[in-house]
Design a protein around this motif. Structure first.
Motif, mmCIF file in Angstrom:
data_model
loop_
_atom_site.group_PDB
_atom_site.id
_atom_site.type_symbol
_atom_site.label_atom_id
_atom_site.label_comp_id
_atom_site.label_asym_id
_atom_site.label_seq_id
_atom_site.Cartn_x
_atom_site.Cartn_y
_atom_site.Cartn_z
ATOM 1 N N GLU A 14 0.808 -1.217 0.000
ATOM 2 C CA GLU A 14 0.000 0.000 0.000
ATOM 3 C C GLU A 14 0.845 1.272 0.000
ATOM 4 O O GLU A 14 0.321 2.362 -0.126
ATOM 5 C CB GLU A 14 -0.899 0.021 1.236
ATOM 6 N N GLY A 15 2.158 1.134 0.179
ATOM 7 C CA GLY A 15 3.026 2.299 0.330
ATOM 8 C C GLY A 15 3.293 3.033 -0.972
ATOM 9 O O GLY A 15 3.129 2.494 -2.065
ATOM 10 N N ASN A 16 3.715 4.280 -0.838
ATOM 11 C CA ASN A 16 4.022 5.121 -1.984
ATOM 12 C C ASN A 16 5.513 5.186 -2.284
ATOM 13 O O ASN A 16 5.917 5.869 -3.219
ATOM 14 C CB ASN A 16 3.492 6.545 -1.747
ATOM 15 N N LEU A 17 6.334 4.514 -1.506
ATOM 16 C CA LEU A 17 7.764 4.490 -1.788
ATOM 17 C C LEU A 17 8.029 3.641 -3.027
ATOM 18 O O LEU A 17 7.357 2.641 -3.264
ATOM 19 C CB LEU A 17 8.550 3.888 -0.619
ATOM 20 N N CYS A 76 6.868 11.081 1.361
ATOM 21 C CA CYS A 76 5.515 10.573 1.603
ATOM 22 C C CYS A 76 5.374 9.900 2.968
ATOM 23 O O CYS A 76 4.270 9.809 3.497
ATOM 24 C CB CYS A 76 5.080 9.627 0.487
ATOM 25 N N ILE A 77 6.486 9.429 3.583
ATOM 26 C CA ILE A 77 6.376 8.750 4.871
ATOM 27 C C ILE A 77 6.768 9.643 6.043
ATOM 28 O O ILE A 77 6.754 9.204 7.188
ATOM 29 C CB ILE A 77 7.183 7.430 4.888
ATOM 30 N N THR A 83 1.336 9.035 3.391
ATOM 31 C CA THR A 83 1.267 7.920 4.348
ATOM 32 C C THR A 83 2.342 8.101 5.420
ATOM 33 O O THR A 83 3.303 7.323 5.482
ATOM 34 C CB THR A 83 1.468 6.571 3.624
ATOM 35 N N PRO A 84 2.197 9.108 6.297
ATOM 36 C CA PRO A 84 3.249 9.375 7.289
ATOM 37 C C PRO A 84 3.389 8.238 8.306
ATOM 38 O O PRO A 84 2.412 7.609 8.691
ATOM 39 C CB PRO A 84 2.787 10.665 7.955
ATOM 40 N N LEU A 85 4.645 8.008 8.706
ATOM 41 C CA LEU A 85 4.950 6.976 9.701
ATOM 42 C C LEU A 85 5.464 7.559 11.000
ATOM 43 O O LEU A 85 5.495 6.872 12.018
ATOM 44 C CB LEU A 85 6.009 6.003 9.153
ATOM 45 N N VAL A 86 5.906 8.832 10.961
ATOM 46 C CA VAL A 86 6.533 9.453 12.132
ATOM 47 C C VAL A 86 5.983 10.856 12.347
ATOM 48 O O VAL A 86 5.408 11.463 11.456
ATOM 49 C CB VAL A 86 8.076 9.520 11.971
ATOM 50 N N CYS A 87 6.191 11.367 13.561
ATOM 51 C CA CYS A 87 5.727 12.711 13.902
ATOM 52 C C CYS A 87 6.756 13.765 13.485
ATOM 53 O O CYS A 87 7.829 13.449 12.971
ATOM 54 C CB CYS A 87 5.427 12.802 15.398
ATOM 55 N N SER A 88 6.447 15.010 13.730
ATOM 56 C CA SER A 88 7.303 16.134 13.339
ATOM 57 C C SER A 88 8.679 16.037 13.974
ATOM 58 O O SER A 88 8.808 15.744 15.162
ATOM 59 C CB SER A 88 6.657 17.454 13.771
ATOM 60 N N GLY A 89 9.703 16.280 13.173
ATOM 61 C CA GLY A 89 11.073 16.304 13.660
ATOM 62 C C GLY A 89 11.739 14.953 13.793
ATOM 63 O O GLY A 89 12.922 14.878 14.128
ATOM 64 N N ALA A 90 11.028 13.877 13.549
ATOM 65 C CA ALA A 90 11.601 12.536 13.667
ATOM 66 C C ALA A 90 12.412 12.189 12.418
ATOM 67 O O ALA A 90 12.215 12.781 11.355
ATOM 68 C CB ALA A 90 10.499 11.505 13.872
ATOM 69 N N LYS A 116 14.273 13.229 3.782
ATOM 70 C CA LYS A 116 12.912 13.459 3.275
ATOM 71 C C LYS A 116 12.869 14.522 2.183
ATOM 72 O O LYS A 116 11.909 14.598 1.433
ATOM 73 C CB LYS A 116 11.970 13.834 4.407
ATOM 74 N N TYR A 117 13.903 15.330 2.076
ATOM 75 C CA TYR A 117 13.922 16.389 1.060
ATOM 76 C C TYR A 117 14.529 15.930 -0.258
ATOM 77 O O TYR A 117 14.467 16.627 -1.257
ATOM 78 C CB TYR A 117 14.690 17.607 1.581
#
Length: 189
Positions: A14-17, A76-77, A83-90, A116-117
């Protein structure tokens, strides 16, 4: 047994990677010389190693594995993605976990952190293994490398460093035993 996670994990169906795995190359170090091993494909994930020279000793020689892993679209993660897997700054890390049940050994090769960039993240695995037997599994995983600071709507994310966030790939080799192309048995008479 079914694992139930109380936080989002990566599901490759289901992932977008977009993932690209290079060929696994195996060699061994014998008397300070590096010699190649041939890989015989036995299916999608099960492989047997062959030594044409018949010099390889599982007890004395170092097994070397090399593989390139490329991951596209990592944003995207992360927070703000589809489909995020982690919170901000992680930060999300990539590693290869190897296990050998017959040898009672396991370990991890840390490959690095997903940027992520960046559109494309490429990692090179170079690992050395000693005194393994039987079937060895190499599982490429995503894990929480650095915890973040969750916003009020992000409390459902895993935030403990080292938490496994999903499996990307599994590669299995058979080193010795019944059915192997290179069995080694020691018998004392």
């Amino acid at each position: 047994m079914t694992n139930v996670f109380f936080y989002p994990t990566y599901n490759k169906d289901e992932g977008n990677l977009r993932l690209s795995f290079g060929t696994c190359n195996f060699s061994y170090i014998h008397e300070s010389q590096r010699l190649p091993l041939e890989v015989e494909e036995n299916g999608d994930t099960f492989h047997t190693l062959k030594d044409q020279r018949a010099d390889w000793s599982l007890d004395e020689d170092t097994l070397v594995i090399e593989r390139e892993v490329t991951i596209y679209g990592c944003s995207c993660i992360y927070e703000g993605g589809n489909t995020p897997l982690v919170c901000s700054g992680a930060e999300i890390g990539v590693a290869v976990v190897w296990t050998s049940a017959e040898s009672n050994r396991r370990g991890v090769f840390n490959l690095g952190t997903l940027d992520k960039y960046s559109y494309k993240n490429t990692f090179c695995l170079h690992g050395e293994l000693f005194q393994l037997r039987g079937i060895v599994e190499f599982t490429t995983i995503l894990y929480l490398k650095k915890s973040g600071t969750p916003k009020s709507n992000e409390n459902h994310f895993a935030n403990i460093e080292g938490t496994v966030l999903g499996e990307l790939d599994k590669y299995i080799i058979k080193l010795d035993g019944t059915g192997s192309m290179f069995p080694i048995y020691i018998e004392n008479n």
